[in-house]
Structures are given as structure tokens and as C-alpha cells.
Design a protein around this motif. Structure first.
Motif, PDB file in Angstrom:
ATOM      1  N   GLU A 145       0.821  -1.219   0.000  1.00 40.55           N
ATOM      2  CA  GLU A 145       0.000   0.000   0.000  1.00 40.55           C
ATOM      3  C   GLU A 145       0.851   1.263   0.000  1.00 40.55           C
ATOM      4  O   GLU A 145       0.623   2.194   0.776  1.00 40.55           O
ATOM      5  CB  GLU A 145      -0.977  -0.020   1.188  1.00 40.55           C
ATOM      6  CG  GLU A 145      -2.028  -1.121   1.035  1.00 40.55           C
ATOM      7  CD  GLU A 145      -2.694  -1.494   2.341  1.00 40.55           C
ATOM      8  OE1 GLU A 145      -2.647  -0.656   3.263  1.00 40.55           O
ATOM      9  OE2 GLU A 145      -3.242  -2.598   2.444  1.00 40.55           O
ATOM     10  N   VAL A 146       1.864   1.272  -0.832  1.00 38.59           N
ATOM     11  CA  VAL A 146       2.641   2.498  -1.029  1.00 38.59           C
ATOM     12  C   VAL A 146       2.871   2.722  -2.530  1.00 38.59           C
ATOM     13  O   VAL A 146       2.879   1.781  -3.318  1.00 38.59           O
ATOM     14  CB  VAL A 146       4.035   2.456  -0.333  1.00 38.59           C
ATOM     15  CG1 VAL A 146       3.923   2.662   1.140  1.00 38.59           C
ATOM     16  CG2 VAL A 146       4.760   1.184  -0.687  1.00 38.59           C
ATOM     17  N   ASP A 147       3.070   4.005  -2.854  1.00 43.24           N
ATOM     18  CA  ASP A 147       3.366   4.347  -4.242  1.00 43.24           C
ATOM     19  C   ASP A 147       4.858   4.288  -4.475  1.00 43.24           C
ATOM     20  O   ASP A 147       5.644   4.654  -3.597  1.00 43.24           O
ATOM     21  CB  ASP A 147       2.866   5.767  -4.560  1.00 43.24           C
ATOM     22  CG  ASP A 147       1.365   5.747  -4.796  1.00 43.24           C
ATOM     23  OD1 ASP A 147       0.867   4.721  -5.315  1.00 43.24           O
ATOM     24  OD2 ASP A 147       0.695   6.726  -4.420  1.00 43.24           O
ATOM     25  N   CYS A 148       5.233   3.851  -5.666  1.00 43.53           N
ATOM     26  CA  CYS A 148       6.661   3.755  -5.950  1.00 43.53           C
ATOM     27  C   CYS A 148       6.884   3.698  -7.446  1.00 43.53           C
ATOM     28  O   CYS A 148       5.932   3.637  -8.221  1.00 43.53           O
ATOM     29  CB  CYS A 148       7.229   2.484  -5.323  1.00 43.53           C
ATOM     30  SG  CYS A 148       6.593   1.002  -6.089  1.00 43.53           S
ATOM     31  N   SER A 149       8.140   3.755  -7.808  1.00 42.83           N
ATOM     32  CA  SER A 149       8.429   3.477  -9.203  1.00 42.83           C
ATOM     33  C   SER A 149       9.548   2.452  -9.253  1.00 42.83           C
ATOM     34  O   SER A 149      10.474   2.469  -8.433  1.00 42.83           O
ATOM     35  CB  SER A 149       8.802   4.759  -9.944  1.00 42.83           C
ATOM     36  OG  SER A 149      10.192   4.897  -9.985  1.00 42.83           O
ATOM     37  N   VAL A 150       9.431   1.507 -10.163  1.00 48.69           N
ATOM     38  CA  VAL A 150      10.447   0.466 -10.318  1.00 48.69           C
ATOM     39  C   VAL A 150      11.136   0.694 -11.655  1.00 48.69           C
ATOM     40  O   VAL A 150      10.489   0.652 -12.703  1.00 48.69           O
ATOM     41  CB  VAL A 150       9.807  -0.934 -10.269  1.00 48.69           C
ATOM     42  CG1 VAL A 150      10.871  -2.002 -10.446  1.00 48.69           C
ATOM     43  CG2 VAL A 150       9.051  -1.131  -8.966  1.00 48.69           C
ATOM     44  N   GLU A 151      12.420   0.987 -11.589  1.00 50.46           N
ATOM     45  CA  GLU A 151      13.163   1.259 -12.824  1.00 50.46           C
ATOM     46  C   GLU A 151      14.489   0.522 -12.825  1.00 50.46           C
ATOM     47  O   GLU A 151      15.039   0.225 -11.767  1.00 50.46           O
ATOM     48  CB  GLU A 151      13.454   2.768 -12.936  1.00 50.46           C
ATOM     49  CG  GLU A 151      12.281   3.585 -13.419  1.00 50.46           C
ATOM     50  CD  GLU A 151      12.366   5.035 -12.968  1.00 50.46           C
ATOM     51  OE1 GLU A 151      13.506   5.500 -12.751  1.00 50.46           O
ATOM     52  OE2 GLU A 151      11.320   5.668 -12.813  1.00 50.46           O
ATOM     53  N   HIS A 164      15.358  -1.208  -9.582  1.00 51.44           N
ATOM     54  CA  HIS A 164      15.492  -0.448  -8.355  1.00 51.44           C
ATOM     55  C   HIS A 164      14.144   0.170  -7.993  1.00 51.44           C
ATOM     56  O   HIS A 164      13.457   0.708  -8.840  1.00 51.44           O
ATOM     57  CB  HIS A 164      16.548   0.650  -8.534  1.00 51.44           C
ATOM     58  CG  HIS A 164      16.850   1.367  -7.261  1.00 51.44           C
ATOM     59  ND1 HIS A 164      17.848   0.968  -6.408  1.00 51.44           N
ATOM     60  CD2 HIS A 164      16.242   2.438  -6.684  1.00 51.44           C
ATOM     61  CE1 HIS A 164      17.852   1.769  -5.355  1.00 51.44           C
ATOM     62  NE2 HIS A 164      16.890   2.669  -5.500  1.00 51.44           N
ATOM     63  N   VAL A 165      13.780   0.085  -6.726  1.00 50.99           N
ATOM     64  CA  VAL A 165      12.492   0.613  -6.280  1.00 50.99           C
ATOM     65  C   VAL A 165      12.713   1.950  -5.592  1.00 50.99           C
ATOM     66  O   VAL A 165      13.561   2.057  -4.706  1.00 50.99           O
ATOM     67  CB  VAL A 165      11.799  -0.353  -5.294  1.00 50.99           C
ATOM     68  CG1 VAL A 165      10.402   0.157  -4.945  1.00 50.99           C
ATOM     69  CG2 VAL A 165      11.730  -1.755  -5.872  1.00 50.99           C
ATOM     70  N   THR A 166      11.974   2.971  -6.017  1.00 53.01           N
ATOM     71  CA  THR A 166      12.008   4.257  -5.337  1.00 53.01           C
ATOM     72  C   THR A 166      10.610   4.511  -4.773  1.00 53.01           C
ATOM     73  O   THR A 166       9.618   4.387  -5.493  1.00 53.01           O
ATOM     74  CB  THR A 166      12.378   5.387  -6.304  1.00 53.01           C
ATOM     75  OG1 THR A 166      13.555   4.993  -7.011  1.00 53.01           O
ATOM     76  CG2 THR A 166      12.622   6.683  -5.556  1.00 53.01           C
ATOM     77  N   PHE A 167      10.544   4.809  -3.466  1.00 52.41           N
ATOM     78  CA  PHE A 167       9.235   5.009  -2.837  1.00 52.41           C
ATOM     79  C   PHE A 167       8.879   6.483  -2.792  1.00 52.41           C
ATOM     80  O   PHE A 167       9.751   7.346  -2.757  1.00 52.41           O
ATOM     81  CB  PHE A 167       9.246   4.427  -1.426  1.00 52.41           C
ATOM     82  CG  PHE A 167       9.512   2.959  -1.400  1.00 52.41           C
ATOM     83  CD1 PHE A 167       8.496   2.064  -1.701  1.00 52.41           C
ATOM     84  CD2 PHE A 167      10.779   2.463  -1.114  1.00 52.41           C
ATOM     85  CE1 PHE A 167       8.743   0.702  -1.698  1.00 52.41           C
ATOM     86  CE2 PHE A 167      11.034   1.110  -1.114  1.00 52.41           C
ATOM     87  CZ  PHE A 167      10.017   0.226  -1.408  1.00 52.41           C
ATOM     88  N   PHE A 168       7.591   6.765  -2.779  1.00 56.69           N
ATOM     89  CA  PHE A 168       7.130   8.157  -2.698  1.00 56.69           C
ATOM     90  C   PHE A 168       6.403   8.389  -1.390  1.00 56.69           C
ATOM     91  O   PHE A 168       5.634   7.541  -0.932  1.00 56.69           O
ATOM     92  CB  PHE A 168       6.201   8.489  -3.878  1.00 56.69           C
ATOM     93  CG  PHE A 168       6.861   8.241  -5.211  1.00 56.69           C
ATOM     94  CD1 PHE A 168       8.098   8.810  -5.499  1.00 56.69           C
ATOM     95  CD2 PHE A 168       6.258   7.427  -6.161  1.00 56.69           C
ATOM     96  CE1 PHE A 168       8.720   8.582  -6.721  1.00 56.69           C
ATOM     97  CE2 PHE A 168       6.877   7.188  -7.377  1.00 56.69           C
ATOM     98  CZ  PHE A 168       8.105   7.764  -7.669  1.00 56.69           C
ATOM     99  N   SER A 169       6.650   9.561  -0.822  1.00 65.91           N
ATOM    100  CA  SER A 169       5.974   9.919   0.417  1.00 65.91           C
ATOM    101  C   SER A 169       4.513  10.241   0.157  1.00 65.91           C
ATOM    102  O   SER A 169       4.132  10.621  -0.956  1.00 65.91           O
ATOM    103  CB  SER A 169       6.685  11.126   1.037  1.00 65.91           C
ATOM    104  OG  SER A 169       5.847  11.737   1.973  1.00 65.91           O
ATOM    105  N   ASN A 170       3.677  10.077   1.176  1.00 67.72           N
ATOM    106  CA  ASN A 170       2.261  10.429   1.025  1.00 67.72           C
ATOM    107  C   ASN A 170       2.026  11.915   1.215  1.00 67.72           C
ATOM    108  O   ASN A 170       0.947  12.420   0.903  1.00 67.72           O
ATOM    109  CB  ASN A 170       1.424   9.665   2.049  1.00 67.72           C
ATOM    110  CG  ASN A 170       1.391   8.189   1.709  1.00 67.72           C
ATOM    111  OD1 ASN A 170       1.438   7.818   0.542  1.00 67.72           O
ATOM    112  ND2 ASN A 170       1.330   7.351   2.731  1.00 67.72           N
ATOM    113  N   LEU A 171       3.009  12.600   1.780  1.00 76.61           N
ATOM    114  CA  LEU A 171       2.865  14.044   2.013  1.00 76.61           C
ATOM    115  C   LEU A 171       2.948  14.778   0.693  1.00 76.61           C
ATOM    116  O   LEU A 171       3.759  14.436  -0.166  1.00 76.61           O
ATOM    117  CB  LEU A 171       3.974  14.544   2.951  1.00 76.61           C
ATOM    118  CG  LEU A 171       3.942  14.011   4.374  1.00 76.61           C
ATOM    119  CD1 LEU A 171       5.134  14.537   5.150  1.00 76.61           C
ATOM    120  CD2 LEU A 171       2.640  14.405   5.059  1.00 76.61           C
TER     121      LEU A 171
END
Lengths: 258, 377
Positions: A233-239, A248-255
Motif C-alpha cells: 500500500e505504497v506508491d513507488c516506481s520500479v526502474e 530499483h524501487v524508489t518510494f514516494f511519500s504520502n505528504l
């Protein structure tokens, strides 16, 4: 050695924590076990290393039902690094690592030079040889974790079961420990939190959620933006990282940023 | 390369040192026995004491006219007051101190490993409360009041033993209730519950009894004494001590593994549930034997393992033998104190073990380097 669980159910306080889970670790395969907190990773692993008893299903080593094997026999073949518990009694680091030889010893046999050599090599591998005379209890969490890995290395097993082995460790030792484990070239089943470490080391992953396997397959096929959103249940991008060539997974904050 | 050689030497020399320490303690135990026989309320010279001991210990071979090895006038060595005091009172008493001390210290070490708790002592499974109830029942009410036949004739020791076993069975059953593996916490709690329950029974018997003389006997028994030691009642604890030592010597490696915690023990190949039950039953039986022969001698089983662990570490291959020997030595000398500290009187040995033990314990708590098995925090 091949480790297999078949439709394993584990209940704690009458609640099913692990629900009909089947996983398989083949010889020399580095398998990751992913899933959010409370998804049943640790419980599944505990049933595999025989601290908990499955209420249904079975676990087998090379096709032999584990219930038919003595714990000493499984200890000769399968080593475990679990989440660390505090001890009530102290030992020196070297004594601690020598304990890894226990499954190979008879009641009266002395620790031989061979045992000491194995223990020292294990300590060398985790970069802790200089600590051999220290009292285990005076070590930091990360140092303890590395000693416990050294103890398992001294056990000289064909399969490793790891429950978040990189907990408490700074990034240098996270990578060092994973390198050590990978370089052993034996079967590994590791519960991991860090998706990027998983992508770096695991060839195959199982993803648990609410006690069930929701995905499994080769690591790069399974870890997708969609799966991470569904399971964690988090947003991210896998590149794909340009230098390492790994995903590589980069996560995004909910703020919301202004 | 030089680094590795250095490690090897270090390890071996430490173990070699500890092995020597075992021998030193064994010699100290023998010397303690020999020295303690010469001390007592009645003044008897060293020479006379040893003549009596040697003469009797060698079954009258040394000192008899036939063998020609004469050690002076020996009329007093086989009869009379001095013979009675040295050979039939002091000697069995000193031996009893050694045997019970070894039993209790050994059981303490094993119990602490078994429940993985440094606060455990041999009485943890309710042995002392059960034995107290049994002894109190026997002294205050008298078995003959309730039973007939063989049961009525059994002495305090029998009822203490029965009480201890009853308590142990109850604690084990309680720890099992609710299913699942027996954990240390469950055991300790069950021990507390049974302890207070049996304590209540004991108190009610004492309260109803109201007989001053019996009450004194109960108190005396509860605080422990070696005064009842005679050659004939040394046999049972002696055999148990030897059997217990032989058994636990085969278990030292397993006990080391137990100290690492439940999970680690299992993953290192120890059948935890089975061994934990076996160790508890064996230590409880051994402590029950100790209790029923000389009452409740507190502190030895708790304190000696701690003190020795503070010096030699947690490795049972050295801890168990050294602690056992130290327990024997300690109890021999506390019993000497119990005999001589007040002229023409004797105080219960439990009083002395606690009076000496408590300050040592406090000292060790203050001393930072020993964390009672735990970390220094």
C-alpha cells in the motif's frame, strides 16, 4: 538439499496465521520471502525451523517429511538466523560461534582444533575475528547479528533460513552479510523487508499477504509497481538502474510537497 | 598466520587453566573434609582424630597389630566417646555437608540452564514448599493420626520427600495446563502458585497445632541441619549425588545450548521439550533427596552457581564441576560454623548460608563486571 512446504497452515491462539502456504527452495537457490508486517513471514519460517508445529500440511527436506527427522539431523543440514532475542547468560564471542558446532558433536567429544578453525573462519567472514574474546552481551545489536550469522556458518549447513538477517545492520554490513550468504552457494530462504536488497540477491520470491501467497516467481517479474501498491500500500516506481543494471524501487511519500 | 596461532594458544590455555581449577577445587574439597573433622565443640587433638579416621576408614587394617602398621595406642579408636564423636558424628556430618552441597549446587546450575533464568534454584518447582508441608504434617499432626500400617510409621524425611514430589508434580501439571510447550515463565509462575498454596497449608497446620515443642522442631527442620547425619542415612544422598553427577556430565554440551534460548537450542539440534522435562525431573528428585535428609538449606543452589559463573563463565563443562565442588566445600564450612559459633549450642545451617550468602550476593550485584548472567545495563 531441497526444502518444500506443502499447504502449510500454522495457527497461533486458534487463529490461522499462515494459510495453506506452499513454497519450495531448490539447491543453491536464493529465495526471498516478502510481505508487510504481520503477513506471516516469521510464523512460516518458525514452522520451517521447527519452533512452531504446522496444524495442517507438511514440510519436507529432500522429500522426507520433517516430522520423521530428529531435530539434530535437521540442525546438521539447515541453519537459522532469526530475529534476535536477549540472552539471560553470557558467553564470549568465540564460545558463541563454537556452539554452531553442537549438532555435529557427541556428548563427550571435545572441541577440536578443526572446530576452532571453523569458528575462526566464520568470524573472519563476518569481519568479527578481533571480537572473539569479547563478551557477547556487550556487543551492539548489529554485531550480535553478525556473530549469530557466524555461528550458523560454523554449523556448515546445506540450507539457510534467515529471518530479516539485515535488521540492526548499517548498509555496509547489510551488503556484507548478504554477500557472505550468497557466496556460500547454498539454498537460502530469507524473509526480507528491503525490496532493493531482494532485487540484488534473490533469484526467486514469494510474496505473503494475510498469511497467503499472493505472488511468486523470478524476482524481477514479481516486484512491480502494481504489486507493491497492492501488497504494501505504497506508491513507488520500479526502474532499471543505469549502473547496476538491476531493477530499483524508489518510494514516494504520502505528504504533498508544495 | 601468527594471529591464528595466538588464538589457539589463548583458547587452550584458558581451558587448561579451568581444568586445573577443577582439580584444585577437588583437592580443596578433600582437605576441607579432613580439616572439618578436627573441629568441634569437644576438643580432640589432630593426632587422635586422624588415628581414629585412618583406623576406621581402612577397616582396621592400618593400626592393627596383625598388619604391623602401628600408629600408637588405639583402644580409643574403636570404642568410647572420642570414637563416637569423631567417627559416628563428625565424619558422617562432614560427608553429608559435602554431599548435600554438591547436590544443591549442581541442581542449581542445571535448573538455571533448564529454565534459562538466572533466578532459578533447585527448589524452583515447589520442592521446598512441598517438603515443608510434608515435614510440618509429619511433626505437628503425626502420620499415625491419619494413616495406619507402613505409612503411619514413616518418618519426617519420608513425608518431606513425598511433599516435595507432590509439589513438583503439581507444578509440572500446572505448567502444562492450556497446552503448548512448557515455558520458563509458566514454570516459575506455577512454582510461585504452588509455593503459596502449600505455604498456606503449612501455616494452617502450625496454627492449629499450637504445640510449642513441635513448633520448634518444625522451625528447626525448615531451616536445615546436618545434625541428623549418620553413616546409614548417607547412602541414599551419596548414591544420588554420584548418579546425578554421572548423568549431568554427559549433558554439559546440551546445557550450554539451552542457555542460548528456546529457538537457538532447537535450531542447534537440541530436543528442547524432552530435555527440559528430563532435567527438571532429575534435579527435582535430587533436591528432594537433599531436602528430606537435612531440611531446607537455602541459598547454596542459587548463590554458588552465580559466584562460580562470575569467575569461570557460563560454559557448563567447567561451571558444573567447579560449582558442585564449591557447593560441597561451602556447606562443609558453614556446617562447621553452625556447630561452633555458639558454644554448646547449634544453629540451623540455613541461617548461616543465608547470613553469609546475602552479603556476597550484594557485593556481586554492586560489582559491575558480573551481570547475574545478564548484560551489564
Amino acid at each position: 538439499m531441497r526444502l518444500e512446504t506443502k499447504d502449510v497452515v500454522v495457527s497461533l491462539s486458534r487463529k490461522d496465521i499462515v494459510k495453506q502456504v506452499s513454497v519450495q527452495v531448490r539447491e543453491n537457490e536464493f529465495v526471498g520471502l516478502l510481505g508487510p508486517n504481520g503477513s506471516g513471514k516469521t510464523t512460516l519460517l518458525k514452522s520451517i525451523y521447527r519452533v512452531l508445529r504446522p496444524s495442517a500440511g507438511y514440510i519436507s527436506i529432500d522429500g522426507t517429511d520433517m516430522r520423521q527427522l530428529h531435530v539434530k539431523d535437521t540442525a546438521k543440514r539447515m541453519g537459522v538466523v532469526s530475529q534476535f532475542n536477549n540472552l539471560a547468560f553470557d558467553f564470549t564471542v568465540e564460545e558463541m560461534v563454537l556452539m554452531g558446532r553442537a549438532p555435529h558433536k557427541k556428548a563427550f567429544s571435545q572441541d577440536t582444533e578443526e572446530d576452532y578453525r571453523i569458528a575462526r573462519e566464520a568470524l573472519e567472514k563476518v569481519d568479527m575475528l578481533d571480537f572473539r574474546d569479547r563478551s557477547f552481551m556487550t556487543l551492539s545489536g548489529g554485531e550480535k547479528q553478525r556473530i549469530l550469522l557466524a555461528r550458523t556458518l560454523a554449523q556448515q549447513v546445506e540450507m539457510l533460513v534467515l529471518d530479516e538477517p539485515t535488521n540492526h545492520l548499517d548498509i555496509k554490513y547489510q551488503i556484507q552479510i548478504m554477500d557472505v550468504v550468497k557466496s556460500l552457494g547454498i539454498g537460502v530462504l530469507a524473509a526480507l523487508h528491503d525490496l532493493n536488497l531482494t532485487l540484488m540477491y534473490c533469484t526467486y520470491v514469494y510474496v505473503l499477504k494475510d498469511g497467503r501467497i499472493v505472488a511468486d516467481g523470478p524476482t524481477e517479474d514479481v516486484i512491480t509497481e502494481d504489486l507493491i501498491r497492492r501488497v504494501y500500500e505504497v506508491d513507488c516506481s520500479v526502474e532499471r538502474h543505469p549502473k547496476s543494471g538491476k531493477l530499483h524501487v524508489t518510494f514516494f511519500s504520502n505528504l504533498q510537497e508544495d | 598466520m601468527s594471529k591464528k596461532t595466538e588464538t589457539k594458544v589463548y583458547t587452550n590455555s584458558r581451558h587448561a587453566f579451568l581444568r586445573v581449577l577443577i582439580i584444585v577445587f577437588a583437592i580443596a574439597l578433600v582437605l576441607s573434609i579432613l580439616l572439618a573433622v578436627t573441629i568441634g565443640a569437644v576438643k580432640i587433638s589432630f593426632g587422635d582424630v586422624y588415628r581414629i579416621v585412618i583406623y576406621n576408614a581402612t577397616h582396621f587394617k592400618i593400626g592393627s597389630v596383625e598388619t604391623g602398621i602401628l600408629i600408637g595406642d588405639l583402644d580409643f579408636a574403636s570404642k568410647g566417646t572420642m570414637y563416637e564423636i569423631v567417627w559416628n558424628v563428625r565424619m558422617p556430618r562432614v560427608m553429608m555437608g559435602a554431599i548435600v552441597g554438591i547436590l544443591l549446587a549442581m541442581c542449581g546450575v542445571v535448573m538455571q540452564a533448564t529454565v534459562q533464568n538466572p533466578l532459578a534454584d533447585p527448589y524452583i518447582l515447589g520442592i521446598s514448599s512441598g517438603a515443608s508441608l510434608g515435614a510440618t504434617f509429619s511433626i505437628m499432626i503425626g502420620a499415625s493420626a491419619l494413616f495406619s500400617g507402613v505409612l503411619a510409621g514413616m518418618g519426617t524425611a519420608f513425608w518431606a520427600f513425598a511433599g516435595a514430589l507432590g509439589a513438583m508434580a503439581l507444578v509440572m501439571t500446572l505448567a502444562h495446563v492450556g497446552g503448548g510447550r512448557i515455558t520458563s515463565a509458566k514454570l516459575v509462575l506455577a512454582g510461585c502458585v504452588v509455593g503459596s498454596l502449600f505455604g498456606a497449608f503449612t501455616n494452617i497446620i502450625v496454627y492449629i497445632g499450637q504445640d510449642a515443642e513441635n513448633m520448634k522442631n518444625v522451625t528447626y527442620w525448615l531451616m536445615g541441619s546436618m545434625a541428623a547425619a549418620r553413616w546409614h542415612n548417607l547412602a541414599l544422598p551419596g548414591i544420588c549425588m554420584v548418579a546425578g553427577l554421572l548423568f549431568f556430565i554427559t549433558q554439559l554440551r546440551t546445557m550450554n545450548t539451552l542457555l542460548l534460548g528456546d529457538e537457538a537450542a532447537i535450531t542447534l539440534g537440541v530436543d528442547l521439550g524432552k530435555w527440559r522435562r528430563v532435567y527438571m525431573v532429575v534435579t527435582s528428585l535430587l533436591s528432594a533427596v537433599a531436602v528430606c535428609t537435612c531440611g531446607i538449606v537455602g541459598f547454596v543452589g542459587l548463590m554458588i552457581p552465580h559466584i562460580v559463573r562470575g569467575f569461570v563463565g557460563s560454559d557448563h563443562r567447567f561451571l558444573l564441576p567447579i560449582a558442585a565442588l564449591a557447593g560441597g566445600i561451602f556447606l562443609i564450612w558453614t556446617d562447621v560454623l553452625a556447630r561452633v559459633i555458639i558454644p554448646n549450642s547449634e544453629i540451623p545451617i540455613g541461617v548461616i548460608t543465608s547470613a553469609i550468602g546475602a552479603p556476597i550476593f550484594v557485593y556481586m550485584m554492586i560489582k559491575k563486571s558480573y551481570g547475574f548472567g545478564g548484560a551489564d545495563r
